[in-house]
Design a protein around this motif. Structure first.
Motif, mmCIF file in Angstrom:
data_model
loop_
_atom_site.group_PDB
_atom_site.id
_atom_site.type_symbol
_atom_site.label_atom_id
_atom_site.label_comp_id
_atom_site.label_asym_id
_atom_site.label_seq_id
_atom_site.Cartn_x
_atom_site.Cartn_y
_atom_site.Cartn_z
ATOM 1 N N ARG A 28 0.791 -1.221 0.000
ATOM 2 C CA ARG A 28 0.000 0.000 0.000
ATOM 3 C C ARG A 28 0.832 1.285 0.000
ATOM 4 O O ARG A 28 0.269 2.358 -0.132
ATOM 5 C CB ARG A 28 -0.915 0.012 1.232
ATOM 6 N N SER A 29 2.116 1.189 0.160
ATOM 7 C CA SER A 29 2.932 2.405 0.225
ATOM 8 C C SER A 29 3.603 2.648 -1.123
ATOM 9 O O SER A 29 3.522 1.831 -2.051
ATOM 10 C CB SER A 29 3.990 2.279 1.326
ATOM 11 N N ASP A 30 4.300 3.790 -1.224
ATOM 12 C CA ASP A 30 5.056 4.113 -2.433
ATOM 13 C C ASP A 30 6.534 3.818 -2.224
ATOM 14 O O ASP A 30 7.403 4.516 -2.756
ATOM 15 C CB ASP A 30 4.856 5.590 -2.807
ATOM 16 N N PRO A 51 0.168 -14.060 4.332
ATOM 17 C CA PRO A 51 -1.307 -13.997 4.240
ATOM 18 C C PRO A 51 -1.861 -12.587 4.353
ATOM 19 O O PRO A 51 -2.867 -12.258 3.702
ATOM 20 C CB PRO A 51 -1.773 -14.881 5.410
ATOM 21 N N VAL A 52 -1.230 -11.738 5.174
ATOM 22 C CA VAL A 52 -1.722 -10.369 5.304
ATOM 23 C C VAL A 52 -1.500 -9.599 3.999
ATOM 24 O O VAL A 52 -2.372 -8.845 3.542
ATOM 25 C CB VAL A 52 -1.048 -9.659 6.491
ATOM 26 N N ALA A 53 -0.339 -9.773 3.379
ATOM 27 C CA ALA A 53 -0.072 -9.105 2.103
ATOM 28 C C ALA A 53 -1.043 -9.575 1.023
ATOM 29 O O ALA A 53 -1.524 -8.771 0.214
ATOM 30 C CB ALA A 53 1.376 -9.358 1.678
ATOM 31 N N ALA A 54 -1.341 -10.867 1.002
ATOM 32 C CA ALA A 54 -2.301 -11.375 0.019
ATOM 33 C C ALA A 54 -3.690 -10.790 0.252
ATOM 34 O O ALA A 54 -4.402 -10.448 -0.707
ATOM 35 C CB ALA A 54 -2.356 -12.905 0.102
ATOM 36 N N THR A 55 -4.079 -10.626 1.507
ATOM 37 C CA THR A 55 -5.375 -10.021 1.810
ATOM 38 C C THR A 55 -5.413 -8.552 1.405
ATOM 39 O O THR A 55 -6.411 -8.065 0.860
ATOM 40 C CB THR A 55 -5.675 -10.157 3.309
ATOM 41 N N LEU A 56 -4.326 -7.827 1.653
ATOM 42 C CA LEU A 56 -4.276 -6.419 1.283
ATOM 43 C C LEU A 56 -4.353 -6.239 -0.231
ATOM 44 O O LEU A 56 -4.964 -5.273 -0.717
ATOM 45 C CB LEU A 56 -2.988 -5.788 1.812
ATOM 46 N N PRO A 103 -9.863 -4.407 10.642
ATOM 47 C CA PRO A 103 -10.893 -5.447 10.846
ATOM 48 C C PRO A 103 -10.921 -6.494 9.741
ATOM 49 O O PRO A 103 -11.237 -7.665 9.996
ATOM 50 C CB PRO A 103 -12.196 -4.644 10.892
ATOM 51 N N GLN A 104 -10.596 -6.107 8.507
ATOM 52 C CA GLN A 104 -10.599 -7.069 7.409
ATOM 53 C C GLN A 104 -9.352 -7.936 7.391
ATOM 54 O O GLN A 104 -9.322 -8.969 6.721
ATOM 55 C CB GLN A 104 -10.724 -6.320 6.073
#
Length: 256
Positions: free
Chosen positions: A122-124, A178-183, A211-212
């Motif tokens: 999500r960052s640049d 898993p968190v990166a895949a969800t994002l 929350p997601q």
């Protein structure tokens, strides 16, 4: 486990078990009592058993073999000895040390894994795709190799601090991936709307995104906790008395 029970019930339903009791004359006033068990299996009916149940039955057997071995070896000493060992103060201290280390490593891995996942999705951040691959590389490094490298560079790191550092740096990718895949699958519009309502970046992340991410964080955190509890390489080289290290040293001492 359910598949294993289903397989056992299916087989028993198609088996005919007969117990024969006989009295055999051995001599004057000497009789022996023999019991024979006959098991007749209807192979024709077993051929119709769904083969999809066999992998679950095999997995259950393989998973139970080490536990069965431990139960057999422990029962050789008697229940009194087993209870005495389990109720020792040292056993309670080892349990507390192991659980505390697992909890600390899990918390640190969650913070580190979520932060890196957000930075690489999500960052640049320049070259974030390269950093996404680099951040997952600790999965390819065994903990005893990482522990040896750390203790060679910083010998004073030996102990609980060193074990915490090694376990955290080797296990955080279980949260990162898993968190990166969800994002990547999430729509960033929710976070952008939160920012447009005047929330700070942290508030927008906490209310709209976090929350997601909780299911992925929970799955990754569980893997990290199990990894920390079962690890032997890091705690042995860092000379931290966790359950795995003490069990190994006790097992080796039984051969002396």
């Amino acid at each position: 486990m359910r598949r294993a029970r289903a397989l056992g019930a299916h087989v028993l339903d198609r088996c005919n078990l007969t117990i024969l009791e006989t009295h055999v004359y051995r001599g004057p006033n000497i009789w022996s009592y023999d019991v024979s068990v006959h098991l007749v299996v209807d192979l024709g009916s077993l051929e119709r058993f769904p083969t999809s149940e066999l992998p679950g039955f095999t997995d259950a057997l393989v998973a139970l073999l080490p536990l069965a071995y431990l139960v057999v070896r422990a029962s050789e000493q008697g229940l009194g000895t087993v209870a005495e060992v389990l109720l020792r103060e040292r056993t309670a201290r080892l349990l507390l040390r192991s659980l505390t280390m697992a909890a600390a490593v899990t918390a640190a891995a969650l913070v580190l894994g979520v932060a890196l996942a957000w930075l690489t999705t999500r960052s640049d951040l320049p070259g974030r795709r390269v950093w996404a691959v680099v951040a997952a590389l600790p999965l390819a490094v065994p903990t005893y190799v990482a522990a040896f490298a750390w203790i060679s560079f910083l010998p004073e790191l030996a102990g609980p601090v060193g074990a915490f550092v090694v376990l955290t740096t080797c296990s955080y990718p279980y949260v990162l991936l898993p968190v990166a895949a969800t994002l990547r699958r999430m729509d960033p519009a929710g976070e952008e709307v939160a920012r447009s309502l005047g929330l700070s970046p942290w508030q927008a992340f906490r209310r709209a995104t976090l929350p997601q991410l909780r299911p992925a964080m929970a799955a990754g955190g569980l893997l990290v906790a199990l990894y920390a509890l079962s690890d032997f390489g890091a705690v042995s080289i860092m000379r931290f008395d966790a359950f795995t290290r003490v069990i190994y040293t006790s097992y080796r001492a039984s051969f002396d």
